[in-house]
Design a protein around this motif. Structure first.
Motif, mmCIF file in Angstrom:
data_model
loop_
_atom_site.group_PDB
_atom_site.id
_atom_site.type_symbol
_atom_site.label_atom_id
_atom_site.label_comp_id
_atom_site.label_asym_id
_atom_site.label_seq_id
_atom_site.Cartn_x
_atom_site.Cartn_y
_atom_site.Cartn_z
ATOM 1 N N LYS A 1 11.497 1.094 -4.872
ATOM 2 C CA LYS A 1 10.308 2.191 -3.761
ATOM 3 C C LYS A 1 10.262 0.876 -2.837
ATOM 4 C CE LYS A 1 6.910 5.046 -3.193
ATOM 5 N NZ LYS A 1 5.777 5.356 -4.132
ATOM 6 N N ARG B 1 0.901 -0.660 -0.396
ATOM 7 C CA ARG B 1 0.070 -0.296 0.058
ATOM 8 C C ARG B 1 0.966 1.527 0.407
ATOM 9 N NH1 ARG B 1 -2.590 -0.069 4.376
ATOM 10 N NH2 ARG B 1 -3.663 -1.875 4.083
ATOM 11 N N ARG B 2 1.843 1.722 1.197
ATOM 12 C CA ARG B 2 2.495 2.330 1.049
ATOM 13 C C ARG B 2 3.739 2.436 -0.552
ATOM 14 N NH1 ARG B 2 6.454 2.509 5.440
ATOM 15 N NH2 ARG B 2 6.919 4.745 4.987
ATOM 16 N N TYR C 1 10.047 3.034 -15.420
ATOM 17 C CA TYR C 1 9.352 2.679 -14.047
ATOM 18 C C TYR C 1 9.111 2.308 -13.197
ATOM 19 C CZ TYR C 1 7.265 7.018 -16.044
ATOM 20 O OH TYR C 1 6.539 8.538 -16.801
ATOM 21 N N SER D 1 -1.228 -2.021 -11.157
ATOM 22 C CA SER D 1 0.410 -1.679 -11.360
ATOM 23 C C SER D 1 1.016 -2.839 -10.389
ATOM 24 C CB SER D 1 0.152 -0.137 -10.577
ATOM 25 O OG SER D 1 0.040 -0.589 -9.511
ATOM 26 N N GLU E 1 1.427 4.212 -2.906
ATOM 27 C CA GLU E 1 1.036 5.480 -2.819
ATOM 28 C C GLU E 1 1.812 6.500 -4.095
ATOM 29 O OE1 GLU E 1 2.146 7.559 1.129
ATOM 30 O OE2 GLU E 1 0.435 5.949 1.872
ATOM 31 N N ASN E 2 0.611 7.234 -4.453
ATOM 32 C CA ASN E 2 1.568 8.298 -5.137
ATOM 33 C C ASN E 2 1.636 7.730 -6.724
ATOM 34 O OD1 ASN E 2 -0.047 10.470 -3.712
ATOM 35 N ND2 ASN E 2 1.963 10.603 -2.708
ATOM 36 N N TRP E 3 2.046 6.387 -6.740
ATOM 37 C CA TRP E 3 2.466 5.512 -8.555
ATOM 38 C C TRP E 3 1.269 5.975 -9.120
ATOM 39 C CZ3 TRP E 3 6.527 4.870 -9.482
ATOM 40 C CH2 TRP E 3 6.463 4.120 -10.598
ATOM 41 N N THR E 4 1.137 6.325 -10.209
ATOM 42 C CA THR E 4 0.076 6.076 -11.411
ATOM 43 C C THR E 4 0.567 5.897 -12.250
ATOM 44 O OG1 THR E 4 1.754 8.488 -11.867
ATOM 45 C CG2 THR E 4 -0.657 8.734 -10.338
ATOM 46 N N ASP E 5 1.751 5.040 -12.288
ATOM 47 C CA ASP E 5 1.918 4.128 -13.702
ATOM 48 C C ASP E 5 1.464 3.054 -13.904
ATOM 49 O OD1 ASP E 5 3.181 4.108 -16.759
ATOM 50 O OD2 ASP E 5 4.242 2.629 -15.068
#
Length: 82
Positions: A44, A2-3, A37, A20, A6-10
């Motif tokens: 990350k 989940r972390r 990517y 994703s 976060e803020n991952w759009t690809d």
């Protein structure tokens, strides 16, 4: 996970939905639209996993590139997975 996301759009679009990752049992499959990517996402995920005392087993990590336009040839080799 989940972390990590976060803020991952690809991701990749399958059936009109952007995907994703797929998670099952103790495995995770990550999807990205480019080698750059996926490198970023793996870095990350590794960083956040280490915060919890978890380590990615690089010997078991596999990568598959699906790129019909370029006959499955990556733009450059991934340094983080090999």
């Amino acid at each position: 996970m989940r972390r990590t996301l976060e803020n991952w759009t690809d991701g990749v679009v399958i059936g009109g939905l952007k995907i994703s990752n797929l998670r099952y049992a103790d495995d995770t499959t990550l999807f990205a639209s480019s080698a750059r990517y996926i490198e970023n996402l793996l870095q990350k995920m590794e960083s956040i996993s280490l915060e919890f005392g978890l380590k990615i087993n690089r010997a078991k990590t596999k990568m598959m590139i699906v790129d019909r336009i370029n006959n499955n040839t990556p733009e450059h080799k991934l340094r983080t997975v090999m």
